[in-house]
Design a protein around this motif. Structure first.
Motif, PDB file in Angstrom:
ATOM      1  N   ARG A  94     -74.862 -42.546 115.119  1.00 47.70           N
ATOM      2  CA  ARG A  94     -74.774 -41.937 116.527  1.00 47.70           C
ATOM      3  C   ARG A  94     -74.310 -41.490 117.013  1.00 47.70           C
ATOM      4  N   ARG A  95     -73.418 -40.616 115.938  1.00 49.15           N
ATOM      5  CA  ARG A  95     -72.331 -39.177 116.135  1.00 49.15           C
ATOM      6  C   ARG A  95     -73.321 -37.551 116.777  1.00 49.15           C
ATOM      7  N   LEU A  98     -66.343 -42.375 118.803  1.00 47.97           N
ATOM      8  CA  LEU A  98     -67.090 -42.458 117.799  1.00 47.97           C
ATOM      9  C   LEU A  98     -66.614 -42.312 116.347  1.00 47.97           C
ATOM     10  N   ASP A 113     -70.149 -41.927 111.963  1.00 45.72           N
ATOM     11  CA  ASP A 113     -71.205 -43.351 112.811  1.00 45.72           C
ATOM     12  C   ASP A 113     -72.371 -42.461 112.775  1.00 45.72           C
TER      13      ASP A 113
END
Length: 853
Positions: A830-831, A824, A828
């Protein structure tokens, strides 16, 4: 087992037979079991209590033959030499007899003279000791070494002791009445064999003594009491047999001593004769009942059933119709509807019977009748008939109704479903120990024809040739059907010259109303051989003789005539083929729909109407859709004539394209099963069986399947129980065990996608591990293989999105989460979530997570 071995040896020998041994060796029990569908049994017994002069012997023989024939055919007041001369003169008009002479040593000259009747009649002579005169050439001698019980036969006999020889299909007396009593007998088989020296009657006497049962009695000659046979009170013995549910021996005893009780026993006993194919014996027994009993409903039913199997059904028409005019008699009415009523009355009579009383048989006949009016409703009713038979527990009815359901599905174009159900019916036939040769032959015939339709053609010619050889002359209609199917096998293989004699023989033997369908088969072969003039003559006759008859006959004649004209005069063929296609479409008869459509397309093309040809093939799709391409050779005509027609078929009909799946398994992340469009709620143990069979499409034997499902755990009987309960829900094959119809399984599709390197598609299909919680070794191995293969494929992609998707589905795979985190970008969104999951899993596994950057 013992009776069957010896009776098969006797009846299978073409010459006379000498049985050498006293009654203790079971010679009388063998004689009691001898039944030959082609011959009436005449049993004459002699003993040393009389001085057997020529006239006494002549009287005894004449009386025995008259009893077998059912009327006073021979004078009883002549000497035996005169009587034998009379019999020689009557050989051409007197039906062949099965002549039995026991106590032959009492009149050796008479016994030797009887040998002169061999050639027309089958002779069995019973000697207590070897005859003094040399044994004639060709005579089969069965002495004590042949008559002696084998150990496996003794074990079987010890489990089923009775005053009479026990048919294998009947329920064991000891099992039903006194559970556990058979254990002492079974456990002492070797000791009892030693005591009895293998002599049947001695052995059986010891078994009865050990179990504290009444002494066994010997079978008696036809309506003749034996002076030296142990005497029992018939009423007491009848009560004993009835209580023990030994329906067949009880019925045979009641025939002679209690006719009214015999009628009641027939409710149970009739099925046993039917299951064993003993139609001739049943007919002979019922003929001995007094007139009042013979006209009772249940007796009429079994008399008509036996007459149908023996080809004498018309003899009973007036008697049956008189009774049905006064009573509903649902079972008898259903049988009448199927075998005696005019075809146009079949549906109404069958419906009336089923509404009067819904039984496995009345529902079966009603389902068959509905096939001519409402095919979908027919399937529904035949399913009800199958369920009713399964609940009633009669194996014969389960087999019959399963086969009928399969055949109806086949008439609707669902050939794979038909193939599966016919396989199931044959397996049930074997499993339940049935011995009705006509029924098994009918099943085999239909399975062979369906095999042609689904492309399973290996070994069919040999199978059908053997079936025809076994059948003999007992059923003309079945004989025509078998010949036709063997001809179809030859046609599908491109061997028209081998098919022609079979079809031609049927045509020469066929009654008028059968000339429609038999003529159509013959026309097809003549067209292949380019004998167009002869094909036209046969078609003209098939068409003419079916005019004004029931539409079932007429549409066969229309198709035969249209086929013959399609090559010679296509414009003239059009109306006949149009009429045939319309008639076979409603109610549907799928194979004839396909054939009508192919020939109509040919006629349209030959009249320059390609659009009409395409439209004909579209109308024929219900019959063509599931049909294997190799079956087109059978239904169509000469390849060069039909080449243009085949070119119009969709690619999947010209190539070996898989049929739509009948069984759908969704086992990734859960358990969902759909069979023929309907969702099934199955136990996990059943689902894992389907998964293993799907993983092994070529099939498995029982032992290998057990290992793949249970390893070295559980008994083989556990698997057998699961298989027997799963079979009615999903009718798999068992020799070997496999799914003999199209299957779609998400785990198989996943394997194929991974093999092709379609990782994103694989991940989209993967909803979780294969059958979560299933511990079957084969499923566990497949689960690990698929998951690891997908995991490695995703890791090799270097795609953070795919890695996260798989990590979420596997949940606790730390390496996947770490790889996702490493892939990632720093910003990002979502990290943080992925980093948190890595820390939680690392803590759970007591590991240090990778540093997040």
């Amino acid at each position: 087992m013992w009776h069957q071995r010896l009776t098969q040896q006797i009846l299978g020998h073409s010459d006379s037979v000498f049985l050498v041994g006293g009654p203790e060796w079971g010679t009388w029990q063998v004689l009691g079991q001898l039944q030959d569908a082609r011959r009436r049994k005449v049993w004459v017994h002699l003993d040393d209590s009389f001085s057997w002069d020529e006239f006494t012997l002549g009287q005894r023989l004449a009386e025995a033959i008259n009893r077998a024939l059912g009327y006073g055919f021979l004078r009883p007041d002549v000497s035996w030499p005169t009587l034998l001369t009379t019999l020689h003169g009557l050989q051409r008009v007197l039906a062949p007899l099965l002549l039995i002479l026991s106590g032959a040593e009492c009149a050796p000259d008479f016994a030797e003279a009887l040998l002169s009747l061999e050639g027309v009649h089958h002779l069995v002579l019973v000697w207590t000791t070897f005859p003094a005169a040399p044994v004639p050439l060709g005579v089969l001698v069965m002495a004590e070494n042949t008559l002696a019980l084998r150990r496996e036969e003794a074990v079987d006999l010890a489990a089923f002791p009775s005053p009479f020889s026990p048919p294998k299909s009947e329920e064991g007396f000891l099992d039903e009445v006194s559970p556990g009593l058979s254990a002492p007998a079974a456990g002492n088989v070797d000791h009892l064999l030693h005591l009895s020296q293998g002599a049947y009657e001695r052995f059986l006497t010891e078994v009865h003594r050990l179990l504290r049962l009444p002494p066994p009695v010997r079978p008696l000659p036809w309506k003749a009491a034996l002076q030296d046979a142990p005497q029992h009170n018939p009423g007491e013995l009848l009560r004993h047999l009835t209580h023990a549910q030994r329906w067949r021996p009880a019925f045979e005893l009641a025939i002679h001593c209690a006719p009214a009780q015999a009628v009641k026993l027939l409710e149970q006993a009739g099925h046993l004769y039917h299951e064993q194919g003993l139609h001739g014996l049943l007919a002979a027994l019922l003929a001995q009942l007094p007139p009042a009993e013979r006209r009772q409903e249940v007796v009429l039913f079994w008399r008509l059933s036996a007459a149908h199997r023996l080809g004498h059904v018309e003899d009973m028409r007036a008697e049956v119709e008189e009774v049905l005019a006064q009573a509903e008699a649902p079972e008898l009415r259903a049988l009448y509807a199927g075998v005696l009523a005019p075809l146009e009355q079949f549906p109404a009579e069958a419906e009336r019977a089923a509404r009067g009383r819904a039984t496995p048989f009345t529902l079966y006949q009603y389902g068959l009748a509905l096939a001519l009016q409402d095919p979908e409703r027919s399937v529904t009713v035949l399913r009800q008939a199958l369920h009713a038979a399964e609940q009633a527990g009669r194996g014969y009815e389960v087999v019959r109704n399963a086969a009928a359901l399969g055949e109806q599905l086949g008439r609707m174009g669902r050939y794979s479903a038909e193939y599966g159900l016919l396989h199931y019916a044959l397996e049930e036939y074997d499993r339940r120990g049935l011995h009705d040769e006509q029924r098994s032959t009918h099943l085999l015939n239909n399975l062979v024809f369906t095999s042609l339709l689904v492309g399973k053609t290996q070994g069919l010619e040999k199978t059908m040739s053997q079936a025809i050889a076994r059948l003999g002359d007992t059923s003309p209609h079945l004989r025509w059907t078998l010949r036709t199917t063997l001809g179809d096998v030859h046609m599908a293989a491109g061997n028209a010259n081998q098919a022609l004699p079979l079809y031609w023989q049927n045509w020469l033997e066929a009654p008028r109303l059968q000339q429609g369908w038999l003529g159509r088969c013959l026309v097809r072969t003549l067209l292949e051989l380019r004998r167009l003039d002869l094909a036209q003559k046969v078609a003209d006759q098939a068409w003419a003789v079916t005019r004004g008859e029931h539409f079932e006959y007429q549409r066969q004649g229309d198709l035969a005539k249209g086929m013959a004209l399609a090559l010679a005069d296509p414009a003239l063929a059009l109306p006949y083929l149009e009429q045939a296609l319309a008639a076979f479409s409603q109610p549907i008869y799928a194979t004839r729909v396909a054939q009508s459509g192919l020939y109509l397309a040919l006629a349209r093309l030959n009249t320059d109407d390609k659009a009409g040809a395409l439209e004909a093939l579209q109308r024929a799709q219900p019959g063509l859709q599931e049909m294997h391409p190799s079956a087109l050779r059978l239904l169509a005509g000469p390849a060069d004539a039909f080449e243009a027609v085949f070119a119009l078929l969709p690619d999947q009909r010209r190539q070996d394209h898989p049929a739509p799946p009948e069984l759908e398994l969704t086992f990734l992340g859960g358990q969902q099963v759909r069979f023929r469009g309907q969702a099934l709620k199955l136990r996990p143990s059943y689902a894992q069986i389907l998964a293993v069979l799907a993983l092994h499409p070529d099939g498995l034997n029982l032992e290998r399947l057990h290992v793949l499902l249970y390893g070295d755990q559980d008994k083989l009987s556990t698997l057998k129980t699961h298989l027997s309960r799963l079979q009615p829900l999903v009718p798999f094959s068992s020799k070997p065990y496999r799914l003999a119809f199209p299957v779609r399984a998400d785990f198989l599709e996943l394997h194929e996608l991974l093999r092709r390197g379609q990782v994103a598609e694989s991940l989209a299909l993967y909803q979780g591990v294969l059958l979560p919680g299933c511990e079957a070794p084969a499923v566990a191995d497949a689960r690990e293989t698929l998951s690891e293969a997908l995991r490695q494929a995703v890791l090799a992609q270097d795609d953070a999105g795919l890695t996260i998707q798989l990590a979420e589905r596997l949940d606790d795979d730390l390496e996947l989460w770490e790889q996702a985190l490493s892939r990632l970008p720093a910003h990002d969104p979502r990290r943080p979530l992925v980093a948190t999951k890595v820390k939680l899993l690392a803590r759970q596994y007591h590991l240090s997570p990778q540093a997040a950057t």
